[in-house]
Design an enzyme around this catalytic site. Structure first.
Site, PDB file in Angstrom:
ATOM      1  N   TYR A 148      18.196  20.675   0.969  1.00 21.91           N
ATOM      2  CA  TYR A 148      18.194  20.508  -0.564  1.00 21.91           C
ATOM      3  C   TYR A 148      18.344  19.528  -0.923  1.00 21.91           C
ATOM      4  O   TYR A 148      18.053  18.752  -0.070  1.00 21.91           O
ATOM      5  CB  TYR A 148      19.049  21.955  -0.869  1.00 21.91           C
ATOM      6  CG  TYR A 148      18.929  22.820  -1.906  1.00 21.91           C
ATOM      7  CD1 TYR A 148      17.522  23.074  -2.276  1.00 21.91           C
ATOM      8  CD2 TYR A 148      19.252  22.661  -3.194  1.00 21.91           C
ATOM      9  CE1 TYR A 148      17.226  23.859  -3.157  1.00 21.91           C
ATOM     10  CE2 TYR A 148      19.200  23.267  -4.330  1.00 21.91           C
ATOM     11  CZ  TYR A 148      17.891  23.637  -4.675  1.00 21.91           C
ATOM     12  OH  TYR A 148      18.232  24.571  -5.180  1.00 21.91           O
TER      13      TYR A 148
ATOM     14  N   ARG B   9      10.524  22.509 -14.196  1.00 20.42           N
ATOM     15  CA  ARG B   9      11.206  21.316 -14.167  1.00 20.42           C
ATOM     16  C   ARG B   9      12.127  21.720 -13.347  1.00 20.42           C
ATOM     17  O   ARG B   9      13.015  22.203 -13.325  1.00 20.42           O
ATOM     18  CB  ARG B   9      12.405  22.013 -15.461  1.00 20.42           C
ATOM     19  CG  ARG B   9      13.039  20.883 -15.794  1.00 20.42           C
ATOM     20  CD  ARG B   9      14.402  21.510 -16.402  1.00 20.42           C
ATOM     21  NE  ARG B   9      14.892  21.783 -14.875  1.00 20.42           N
ATOM     22  CZ  ARG B   9      15.974  22.225 -14.815  1.00 20.42           C
ATOM     23  NH1 ARG B   9      16.872  23.178 -16.013  1.00 20.42           N
ATOM     24  NH2 ARG B   9      16.316  22.576 -13.502  1.00 20.42           N
TER      25      ARG B   9
ATOM     26  N   LYS C   5      15.752  26.626  -1.804  1.00 20.80           N
ATOM     27  CA  LYS C   5      17.230  27.793  -1.788  1.00 20.80           C
ATOM     28  C   LYS C   5      17.506  28.711  -1.303  1.00 20.80           C
ATOM     29  O   LYS C   5      18.442  28.917  -0.663  1.00 20.80           O
ATOM     30  CB  LYS C   5      16.691  28.041  -3.357  1.00 20.80           C
ATOM     31  CG  LYS C   5      18.394  28.783  -4.289  1.00 20.80           C
ATOM     32  CD  LYS C   5      17.887  27.292  -5.098  1.00 20.80           C
ATOM     33  CE  LYS C   5      19.444  28.192  -6.252  1.00 20.80           C
ATOM     34  NZ  LYS C   5      19.278  27.022  -7.328  1.00 20.80           N
TER      35      LYS C   5
ATOM     36  N   GLU D 122      13.945  30.256 -10.720  1.00 16.08           N
ATOM     37  CA  GLU D 122      14.251  28.886 -10.671  1.00 16.08           C
ATOM     38  C   GLU D 122      13.635  27.897 -11.024  1.00 16.08           C
ATOM     39  O   GLU D 122      12.722  27.766 -11.360  1.00 16.08           O
ATOM     40  CB  GLU D 122      14.339  28.812  -9.037  1.00 16.08           C
ATOM     41  CG  GLU D 122      14.748  27.515  -8.912  1.00 16.08           C
ATOM     42  CD  GLU D 122      16.769  27.139  -8.558  1.00 16.08           C
ATOM     43  OE1 GLU D 122      17.131  28.503  -8.346  1.00 16.08           O
ATOM     44  OE2 GLU D 122      16.951  26.126  -7.879  1.00 16.08           O
ATOM     45  N   ASP D 123      14.349  26.718 -11.826  1.00 11.93           N
ATOM     46  CA  ASP D 123      13.443  25.434 -12.193  1.00 11.93           C
ATOM     47  C   ASP D 123      12.702  25.622 -13.185  1.00 11.93           C
ATOM     48  O   ASP D 123      11.195  24.960 -13.145  1.00 11.93           O
ATOM     49  CB  ASP D 123      13.641  24.957 -11.351  1.00 11.93           C
ATOM     50  CG  ASP D 123      14.722  23.959 -11.117  1.00 11.93           C
ATOM     51  OD1 ASP D 123      15.948  24.138 -11.411  1.00 11.93           O
ATOM     52  OD2 ASP D 123      14.879  23.286 -10.236  1.00 11.93           O
TER      53      ASP D 123
ATOM     54  N   ASP E 213      19.606  31.100 -11.765  1.00 14.11           N
ATOM     55  CA  ASP E 213      20.897  30.116 -11.478  1.00 14.11           C
ATOM     56  C   ASP E 213      20.943  29.222 -12.174  1.00 14.11           C
ATOM     57  O   ASP E 213      22.073  28.686 -12.464  1.00 14.11           O
ATOM     58  CB  ASP E 213      20.592  29.706  -9.602  1.00 14.11           C
ATOM     59  CG  ASP E 213      21.159  29.214  -8.821  1.00 14.11           C
ATOM     60  OD1 ASP E 213      22.262  29.779  -9.338  1.00 14.11           O
ATOM     61  OD2 ASP E 213      21.627  27.820  -9.115  1.00 14.11           O
ATOM     62  N   ASP E 214      19.955  28.460 -12.633  1.00 12.96           N
ATOM     63  CA  ASP E 214      19.946  27.292 -13.603  1.00 12.96           C
ATOM     64  C   ASP E 214      20.846  27.434 -14.447  1.00 12.96           C
ATOM     65  O   ASP E 214      22.019  26.904 -15.367  1.00 12.96           O
ATOM     66  CB  ASP E 214      18.482  26.404 -14.241  1.00 12.96           C
ATOM     67  CG  ASP E 214      17.992  26.629 -13.140  1.00 12.96           C
ATOM     68  OD1 ASP E 214      18.262  26.151 -12.072  1.00 12.96           O
ATOM     69  OD2 ASP E 214      16.264  26.765 -13.462  1.00 12.96           O
TER      70      ASP E 214
ATOM     71  N   ASN F 169      22.344  16.106 -11.164  1.00 15.71           N
ATOM     72  CA  ASN F 169      21.197  16.042 -10.309  1.00 15.71           C
ATOM     73  C   ASN F 169      19.803  14.587 -10.187  1.00 15.71           C
ATOM     74  O   ASN F 169      19.347  15.018 -11.339  1.00 15.71           O
ATOM     75  CB  ASN F 169      21.351  17.387  -9.671  1.00 15.71           C
ATOM     76  CG  ASN F 169      22.288  17.625  -8.710  1.00 15.71           C
ATOM     77  OD1 ASN F 169      22.625  17.178  -7.817  1.00 15.71           O
ATOM     78  ND2 ASN F 169      22.031  18.718  -8.890  1.00 15.71           N
TER      79      ASN F 169
ATOM     80  N   ASN G 144      28.958  22.652  -6.717  1.00 12.29           N
ATOM     81  CA  ASN G 144      27.470  22.807  -6.169  1.00 12.29           C
ATOM     82  C   ASN G 144      26.677  24.500  -6.391  1.00 12.29           C
ATOM     83  O   ASN G 144      28.195  25.353  -6.011  1.00 12.29           O
ATOM     84  CB  ASN G 144      27.938  22.828  -4.760  1.00 12.29           C
ATOM     85  CG  ASN G 144      26.638  22.961  -3.485  1.00 12.29           C
ATOM     86  OD1 ASN G 144      25.863  23.353  -4.205  1.00 12.29           O
ATOM     87  ND2 ASN G 144      27.281  22.033  -2.387  1.00 12.29           N
TER      88      ASN G 144
END
Ligand SMILES: *[C@@H]1O[C@H](CO)[C@@H](O)[C@H](O)[C@H]1NC(C)=O
Ligand SMILES: *[C@@H]1O[C@H](CO)[C@@H](O)[C@H](O)[C@H]1NC(C)=O
Ligand SMILES: *[C@@H]1O[C@H](CO)[C@@H](O)[C@H](O)[C@H]1NC(C)=O
Length: 575
Positions: A88, A153, A171, A242-243, A265-266, A410, A455
């Site tokens: 990851y 993204r 993930k 996600e993303d 999650d973001d 990140n 994290n």
């Protein structure tokens, strides 16, 4: 009876028993030796460690996972500090950027990265899902969780198109490693809706659709179609978004969270982890909660999501009204401090926190803003490396006895400051949590300080496991809040003494079990849990405080459901 001896989930390689070698006609197709998983792991570690670049290690581990899934997870769990950064962040970023170049030449034998759903294939979406079902090693297996991205993204790296697949893949490996979700029941999905990244479009080896992304109405329609089909095929499956690009991320969550068991999650996971670190930081600082002031540097989906969740803390734990709590927050975006009278049209998600007490003055410079706000906490989600300069850090340390500094972007190159910088320029006073891993810092007296890492892995695996075990009809804000509070309370006596904001990462499975149990408990409390097993352990109305037999039983149930990489003595008897 297993129907797919060559599936990576079933394969044991040189650990295949004598009986299975006969039964499946494998004699001669492998060396005669019969080895243990341990022995195989020793060999795999040697091969891994001889690779010279992290990307090569990533490729090796991906190959191993698609060849022998349990051996792969054995490596992850035996040496998480070594392997996690390879599967990851940070390595997965390089893998996604290069995805079309490193894409493995694998067949559809259960050994593929996940589902690629092209926007052109929507008319046959049900067939695609059926194909996936048929690829599973047994008809009794159905996915518990899907991680879905459109690659628009990826981390701080922008639109990577189909290269984004690396993220759901990576993930879900963390869900397995950290919370023991069965890897056979994890489904990575990449929605290939094109890409607006010219580099992809110009790359002859790019493996995604070679066209620009659709406009919003078509985008939302397409996602609706995919989710409806997934839900039809797997009504109980948890969906983790996600993303996605920020605007879409908020909208998708709003649109679907009541209808499907889903979370982002973001937005929610990141928010919960940061909230948890913040709760422990507030405990360390020791000033009354109401005196805190938080300045968010970066006001994208993550920034606003985090701010809203920290707000819940002031409301739920400190009895503030929503309005009182809201006034403890300031946001800064690319145009400066977000105020109502700034003169530009604010994106909708920013309006909520826009200030009206700036007396007509606008702030475009971070130092000026800090002098104006006098924040107790500076939180960076801007993807701008180094913007928390020595001067900024010194200023914060002048204003605060213990400044809270969370550079959350990140990867490390985009983090707003490093742990070392924060320690040096606040003279060791900082309460620090970053998004990326930083090395420990040794001060002049030779004392080693451990940086907090906010994290995401502290929350999402346990949240996912809890949601799978309790199957609430939806994931509410209060369930997310419960996961964060449980994480904050999970510090051991020793960890508290060392002023840590988060548990040591090597306790991750223990922590995930606690988070999952708290999620189950909250789901029951809100009368949303549907899994009979959970309801029999924890009847509605049972509070199951930590330390009571009910809580212990809940933890036992959670731990009993955590998958571990072990081999069967005989595959034959397996299914
Ligand atoms: C790894 O490197 C060591 C030392 O260079 C060598 O002895 C060993 O044979 C190598 N193993 C593999 C699998 O390449
Ligand atoms: C991966 O991508 C990066 C950034 O585009 C590039 O610098 C690097 O050379 C690539 N690595 C490989 C092995 O292709
Ligand atoms: C806000 O952030 C932008 C960059 O995102 C920066 O240029 C600007 O100086 C910051 N403004 C304030 C008021 O901190």
């Amino acid at each position: 009876m297993t129907n797919n001896i060559r599936s990576s989930f079933v394969a044991q390689g040189t650990a295949t028993s004598e009986a299975d070698r006969d039964a499946y006609k494998l004699r001669g197709l492998m060396p005669a030796v019969v080895e243990t998983l341990e022995k195989q792991a020793t060999r795999a570690f040697e091969q891994l460690r001889n690779k010279t670049s992290d990307l090569e290690k990533y490729i090796f581990l991906a190959w191993l996972r698609n060849t022998n899934t349990r051996l792969f997870y054995k490596l992850v769990m035996d040496s998480p500090e070594e392997i996690m950064p390879l599967i990851y962040t940070p390595t997965v970023g390089a893998a996604c950027v290069n995805y079309s170049h490193i894409y493995p030449f694998l067949g559809p034998n259960g050994n593929f990265d996940g589902l690629f759903i092209s926007i052109d294939d929507l008319p046959i979406i049900d067939q695609i899902i059926e194909n996936y079902k048929n690829s599973l090693p047994s008809s009794e297996i159905s996915p518990d969780i899907a991680v879905v991205t459109d690659g628009s993204r990826i981390l701080g790296l922008g639109d990577l198109g189909v290269g984004g697949m690396g993220i759901p893949v990576g993930k879900l490996q963390l869900y397995v490693a950290a919370a023991g979700i069965d890897p056979r029941k994890t489904l990575p999905i990449c929605l290939d809706f094109g890409t607006n990244n010219q580099k992809n479009l110009d790359d002859p080896l790019y493996i995604g659709l070679r066209r620009n992304r659709p406009e919003d109405p078509e985008f939302y329609q397409a996602v609706d179609t995919v989710l409806a089909s997934l839900n039809k095929a797997f009504p109980k499956m948890l969906i983790q978004f996600e993303d996605f690009s920020s605007e879409h991320a908020f909208e998708l969550l709003d649109r679907h969270r009541e209808r499907y068991l889903s979370f982002n999650d973001d937005i929610q996971g990141t928010g919960a982890v940061i909230l948890s670190g913040f709760i422990n930081a507030v405990r360390e600082v020791g000033i009354p909660a109401k005196q805190h002031k938080l300045l968010f540097f970066g006001a994208g989906s993550a920034g606003v999501g985090v701010a809203k969740q920290i707000m819940d803390y002031f409301v739920l734990e400190h009895g503030m009204t929503e309005d009182e709590a809201k006034r403890l927050f300031w946001l800064n975006d690319s145009k400066g401090l977000v105020t109502l009278d700034r003169g530009d049209k604010l994106a909708q998600h920013k309006v909520y926190f826009a200030r009206d007490d700036n007396e007509g003055k606008q702030f475009k410079d971070l130092k000026e803003t800090i002098k104006h706000v006098r924040p107790t906490a500076l939180i960076g989600l801007s993807s701008q490396g180094g913007v928390f300069t020595p001067e900024i850090l010194e200023l914060l340390a002048e204003i605060n006895e213990r400044p809270i500094v969370f550079p959350l972007s990140n990867p490390a190159t985009q983090a707003e400051c490093s742990f070392e910088q924060a320690m040096i320029h606040t003279k060791g006073k900082v309460l620090f949590a970053s998004g990326t891993a930083f090395p420990r810092y040794k001060d002049e007296q030779g004392v080693e300080h451990v940086p907090g890492q906010g994290n995401n892995m502290y929350i999402f695996p346990g949240l996912g496991l809890g949601a799978i075990l309790a199957r609430p009809s939806r994931i509410t804000d209060t369930i997310i809040y419960a996961s964060a509070a449980a994480l904050a309370d999970s510090l051991t006596e020793n960890e508290r003494k060392s002023h840590l904001l988060y548990p040591r990462i090597d306790r991750i499975r223990e922590v995930s079990a606690v988070v999952a149990a708290a999620v189950c408990r909250q789901a029951v409390k809100e009368n949303l849990a549907t899994e009979p097993e959970i309801l029999s352990i924890l009847p509605v109305g049972e509070t199951a405080e930590v330390g009571t037999p009910a809580w212990d039983e809940l933890i036992k149930h959670v731990e009993g459901n955590m998958w571990k990489p072990v081999y069967e003595t005989e595959i034959i008897s397996r299914m």
